[in-house]
Design an enzyme around this catalytic site. Sequence first.
Site, mmCIF file in Angstrom:
data_model
loop_
_atom_site.group_PDB
_atom_site.id
_atom_site.type_symbol
_atom_site.label_atom_id
_atom_site.label_comp_id
_atom_site.label_asym_id
_atom_site.label_seq_id
_atom_site.Cartn_x
_atom_site.Cartn_y
_atom_site.Cartn_z
ATOM 1 N N GLU A 157 -13.766 5.562 -0.998
ATOM 2 C CA GLU A 157 -14.659 4.617 -0.314
ATOM 3 C C GLU A 157 -15.402 5.340 0.810
ATOM 4 O O GLU A 157 -14.822 5.664 1.840
ATOM 5 C CB GLU A 157 -13.861 3.429 0.217
ATOM 6 C CG GLU A 157 -13.140 2.652 -0.886
ATOM 7 C CD GLU A 157 -12.176 1.633 -0.328
ATOM 8 O OE1 GLU A 157 -12.651 0.639 0.263
ATOM 9 O OE2 GLU A 157 -10.950 1.831 -0.470
ATOM 10 N N GLU A 192 0.844 -1.193 0.000
ATOM 11 C CA GLU A 192 0.000 0.000 0.000
ATOM 12 C C GLU A 192 0.875 1.237 0.000
ATOM 13 O O GLU A 192 1.837 1.326 0.765
ATOM 14 C CB GLU A 192 -0.893 0.080 1.252
ATOM 15 C CG GLU A 192 -2.047 -0.881 1.329
ATOM 16 C CD GLU A 192 -2.903 -0.618 2.574
ATOM 17 O OE1 GLU A 192 -2.799 0.484 3.150
ATOM 18 O OE2 GLU A 192 -3.652 -1.521 2.972
ATOM 19 N N GLU A 235 -9.398 9.270 4.943
ATOM 20 C CA GLU A 235 -9.643 7.847 4.752
ATOM 21 C C GLU A 235 -10.600 7.561 3.597
ATOM 22 O O GLU A 235 -10.519 6.521 2.972
ATOM 23 C CB GLU A 235 -10.226 7.251 6.033
ATOM 24 C CG GLU A 235 -9.205 6.896 7.067
ATOM 25 C CD GLU A 235 -8.239 5.849 6.568
ATOM 26 O OE1 GLU A 235 -8.649 4.693 6.406
ATOM 27 O OE2 GLU A 235 -7.088 6.194 6.300
ATOM 28 N N LYS A 290 -15.577 4.152 4.866
ATOM 29 C CA LYS A 290 -14.415 3.949 5.725
ATOM 30 C C LYS A 290 -14.479 4.907 6.904
ATOM 31 O O LYS A 290 -14.748 6.104 6.744
ATOM 32 C CB LYS A 290 -13.125 4.167 4.942
ATOM 33 C CG LYS A 290 -12.879 3.101 3.881
ATOM 34 C CD LYS A 290 -11.450 3.120 3.397
ATOM 35 C CE LYS A 290 -10.511 2.648 4.491
ATOM 36 N NZ LYS A 290 -9.095 2.678 4.056
#
Length: 425
Positions: A321, A266, A330, A324
């Site tokens: 997203e 990541e 985030e 999250k």
Amino acid sequence: MASSQISFSLVCLALLFFSFPLTVTSIGINYGQVANNLPPPKNVIPLLKSVGATKVKLYDADPQALRAFSGSGFDLTVSLGNEYLAQMKDSDKARDWVKQNVQAYLPGTKIVAIVVGNEVLTSNQSDLSAALFPAMQSIHGALVDCGLNKQIFVTTAHSLAILDVSYPPSATSFRHDLLGTLTPILDFHVKTGSPILINAYPFFAYEGNPKHISLDFVLFQPNQGFTDPGSNFHYDNMLFAQVDAVYHALDAVGISYKKVPIVVSETGWPSNGDPQEVGANCDNARKYNGNLIKMMMSKKMRTPIRPDCDLTIFVFALFNENMKPGPTSERNYGLFNPDGTPVYSLGIKTSSSSGGSSSGSKNSTGGGSTSSGGTTGGSPGGGGIYTPENPSPDYMSISSARVKFSTSHFLVYCFTSSVVLHLGV
């Protein structure tokens, strides 16, 4: 067909036919699905191709995604969430999991790796840490039983918080309190030939002390860089320094670990954040991810300590997203909005192809759907609503994109005297 579905389909078709990269490369993308407004997995393949991706990492073994990638040619990594580790100590359960979530989709879906757990050793959960290595052994044993161990490797992903002393890179080491649990895992990597995975975010270092870290240094922009006084290696970007810190830590443990490869599982930069999340904006995200992907396309991904070893990197993440938890950042690590439009332009040059001939160049993410202030998640449901039935609680709560290790331990205060400050890019 609803107008929103038509819109998403047109975006996908345009990207598919006009956005093949000039260079065949090994770009990895993390495909998370902690959202209630994402398109179905079958619609994401053109988006992945538009940024030159050849590798995709899932945070689970979602059947819909595994079916969608059948015949796509992508190298697929699936994950086993932390919540399943205790169960996987049972070899029978591990064998059942492998048969149901891996073997059942072969050979159509090209599954090449299984990531067992995410950032377990730095989760401060002793029971979870104790279950990690047995789970890795059981999953590998299940692959052996199925005759798949030669084509699928088993590993786990670590936060950089596994490091203790970490600057300069030549002086790094693993945390002493983790060595008892980490060493058997490293021995497992040596025995099976699998890589060690690390989640590395230069964004956190910059966010922690923006006055003393060069923004150019963390964004792969031209800068003076610094020379490690212990190794005499020169670094012009933080990500490579972070990777080499882990390589040095491996070397410090023992000579047998020198051949263990590192994969950056990541890394990324948020396009929006809360006021206190310094540096989280569209311009910085565009530079970080755009420059990183350009580097991968040009095959310049070799760090000073391993000049003969190509570095595999998975960018975080494909989509913003919206479910999250945590700070605003985030929910804003995505290259794309849920409707398939790019969050910002990556500036990647691609060639369109028709009938086998090339004609001109285009930008693979040519439109920006946001202002310089970033995005908050895009429009809902462009290609049809898809909500994961059981989104991994591990991914939602322990994702590396929100775990910050102690800033005194890693590359935060260390560049004050070594790097020319360029804070106003």
